[in-house]
Write a protein that holds these residues in place. Structure first.
Motif, PDB file in Angstrom:
ATOM      1  N   ARG A 125       0.829  -1.222   0.000  1.00 20.37           N
ATOM      2  CA  ARG A 125       0.000   0.000   0.000  1.00 20.37           C
ATOM      3  C   ARG A 125       0.860   1.267   0.000  1.00 20.37           C
ATOM      4  O   ARG A 125       0.432   2.301  -0.489  1.00 20.37           O
ATOM      5  CB  ARG A 125      -0.945  -0.007   1.196  1.00 20.37           C
ATOM      6  N   ALA A 126       2.066   1.146   0.552  1.00 27.12           N
ATOM      7  CA  ALA A 126       2.942   2.328   0.619  1.00 27.12           C
ATOM      8  C   ALA A 126       3.965   2.350  -0.514  1.00 27.12           C
ATOM      9  O   ALA A 126       4.778   3.275  -0.595  1.00 27.12           O
ATOM     10  CB  ALA A 126       3.665   2.320   1.969  1.00 27.12           C
ATOM     11  N   ARG A 135      -0.551   7.546  -9.816  1.00 22.89           N
ATOM     12  CA  ARG A 135      -1.941   7.841 -10.182  1.00 22.89           C
ATOM     13  C   ARG A 135      -2.945   6.872  -9.583  1.00 22.89           C
ATOM     14  O   ARG A 135      -4.134   6.935  -9.907  1.00 22.89           O
ATOM     15  CB  ARG A 135      -2.062   7.897 -11.702  1.00 22.89           C
ATOM     16  N   ARG A 136      -2.474   5.998  -8.720  1.00 17.78           N
ATOM     17  CA  ARG A 136      -3.422   5.060  -8.095  1.00 17.78           C
ATOM     18  C   ARG A 136      -4.252   5.781  -7.044  1.00 17.78           C
ATOM     19  O   ARG A 136      -3.780   6.748  -6.434  1.00 17.78           O
ATOM     20  CB  ARG A 136      -2.645   3.911  -7.428  1.00 17.78           C
ATOM     21  N   LYS A 137      -5.471   5.292  -6.851  1.00 19.53           N
ATOM     22  CA  LYS A 137      -6.227   5.716  -5.662  1.00 19.53           C
ATOM     23  C   LYS A 137      -5.694   4.931  -4.481  1.00 19.53           C
ATOM     24  O   LYS A 137      -5.508   5.449  -3.401  1.00 19.53           O
ATOM     25  CB  LYS A 137      -7.717   5.444  -5.842  1.00 19.53           C
ATOM     26  N   ASP A 162      -9.206  -0.298  -8.328  1.00 16.99           N
ATOM     27  CA  ASP A 162      -8.476   0.851  -7.781  1.00 16.99           C
ATOM     28  C   ASP A 162      -9.347   1.591  -6.763  1.00 16.99           C
ATOM     29  O   ASP A 162      -8.892   2.059  -5.724  1.00 16.99           O
ATOM     30  CB  ASP A 162      -8.107   1.762  -8.961  1.00 16.99           C
ATOM     31  N   GLN A 163     -10.625   1.647  -7.079  1.00  9.83           N
ATOM     32  CA  GLN A 163     -11.583   2.330  -6.209  1.00  9.83           C
ATOM     33  C   GLN A 163     -11.838   1.519  -4.934  1.00  9.83           C
ATOM     34  O   GLN A 163     -11.867   2.065  -3.840  1.00  9.83           O
ATOM     35  CB  GLN A 163     -12.900   2.494  -6.993  1.00  9.83           C
ATOM     36  N   ARG A 164     -11.981   0.210  -5.094  1.00  7.41           N
ATOM     37  CA  ARG A 164     -12.428  -0.619  -3.962  1.00  7.41           C
ATOM     38  C   ARG A 164     -11.310  -1.361  -3.240  1.00  7.41           C
ATOM     39  O   ARG A 164     -11.514  -1.905  -2.154  1.00  7.41           O
ATOM     40  CB  ARG A 164     -13.481  -1.627  -4.451  1.00  7.41           C
ATOM     41  N   PRO A 201      -2.598   0.544 -13.808  1.00 13.96           N
ATOM     42  CA  PRO A 201      -1.935   1.284 -14.888  1.00 13.96           C
ATOM     43  C   PRO A 201      -2.904   2.313 -15.471  1.00 13.96           C
ATOM     44  O   PRO A 201      -4.074   1.997 -15.680  1.00 13.96           O
ATOM     45  CB  PRO A 201      -1.595   0.196 -15.920  1.00 13.96           C
ATOM     46  N   PRO A 202      -2.442   3.536 -15.701  1.00 13.10           N
ATOM     47  CA  PRO A 202      -3.341   4.574 -16.225  1.00 13.10           C
ATOM     48  C   PRO A 202      -4.055   4.096 -17.487  1.00 13.10           C
ATOM     49  O   PRO A 202      -3.446   3.445 -18.338  1.00 13.10           O
ATOM     50  CB  PRO A 202      -2.394   5.731 -16.551  1.00 13.10           C
TER      51      PRO A 202
END
Ligand code: URA
Length: 299
Positions: A125-126, A135-137, A162-164, A201-202
């Motif tokens: 996560r870090a 660019r990740r959430k 990415d959201q969840r 990835p974007p």
């Protein structure tokens, strides 16, 4: 032979609950389950609501087995059970033409290799080891049974993941859940799911090799902690990450590879299957092959 093939196919499709192909109505329905049955499935389809087959149908044809020399490679973990019958394709220790080692990478890999689950997930996560962190959430470590026999590896999180913060929760994930159900498995019940890269990835582009390489110590540590009896690579980037080589899914299907002593099976990515439903029957064959390998490892 033709009759046997077709009865096997029919039985397999029935057992997966595969009635009609689910044809999405245009791009706007990509993220919904609004679907339209357009014809009966000649080519298969992990239909919505497919149920677990009571028994594995026999393969119509034996899978290709490839003889390859055993490379000497230190085992990531001793396999829980002796490897099954059949020749193996061993992943080389390093990829030909792989990106040059990043300074400090081996120290980082060694550090990651010593982390327990909590520390590993915090580290993921870090993580700022590659540009995907920018660019990740949030990073998406993995989900499921930490003592699973089956470990599935995808490519990388998409927008919903990415959201969840959980892998395969979008439309491809719903198909994956149906594929698991067809095997009598379920997310979190004897299955652990991770991705080759933990950050989106974007624009959902394919992760770069350097990004996959930067994330590989995390995947290896997850494999080491789970100690699955079988790894299933979903799509090309996952297969290339696990096998440290360039390959095409069409050529790698039906073969037994290994990552450090653990059998690896390669199949299509669920997102590809959503775009190419005619290949769902091949994916089912791959899952049958995987289940057979799993049965062999239990002997
Ligand atoms: N595709 C992947 O490869 N992984 C996910 O988690 C979601 C979609």
């Amino acid at each position: 032979m033709v009759a046997r093939m077709s009865s096997w196919r029919d039985a397999a499709l029935r057992e997966m609950g595969l009635g009609p192909i689910w044809h999405l109505r245009g791009r706007e329905s990509e993220h919904s389950l609004v679907a339209e049955p357009i014809r009966s499935v000649a080519a298969g389809g992990f239909g919505i609501g497919c149920t677990a087959p009571p028994a594995l149908p026999p393969m119509a044809e034996p899978p290709v087995r490839v003889s390859a020399p055993q490379a000497s490679q230190p085992a990531l973990v001793p396999p829980r059970v002796p490897a099954g019958a059949g020749a193996r394709v061993q992943a080389p220790a390093t990829a030909e033409g792989a990106p040059p080692p990043v300074a400090g990478r081996s120290e980082r890999a060694a550090r990651i290799a010593a982390l327990d689950w909590d520390a590993l997930e915090s580290d993921i996560r870090a993580c700022q080891a590659c540009v995907l962190c920018e660019r990740r959430k949030q990073a998406v470590p993995g989900v499921g049974d930490r003592q699973a026999n089956w470990m599935l590896v995808g490519e990388g999180p998409g927008a919903e993941e990415d959201q969840r913060g959980e892998p395969f929760v979008g439309q491809a994930g719903r198909l994956l859940d149906n594929m698991l159900a067809a095997l009598g498995l379920a997310r979190g019940r004897d299955v652990y799911i991770a991705n080759a890269v933990k950050c989106r990835p974007p624009h959902n582009r394919t992760p770069e090799r350097s990004e996959v390489a930067a994330c590989l110590p995390y995947l290896d540590r997850q494999i080491e902690l789970v100690q699955p009896r079988l790894l299933v690579a979903l799509g090309r980037p996952a297969a290339q990450a696990l096998l440290d080589r360039e390959l095409a899914i069409s050529a790698a299907r039906g073969k037994r590879f290994e990552r450090r002593g653990i059998p690896v099976v390669v199949t299509y990515h669920p997102a590809y299957l959503l775009r190419n439903p005619q290949d769902k029957a091949k994916a089912w064959e791959d899952l049958c092959f995987a289940r057979r390998l799993m049965a062999e490892t239990a002997r």
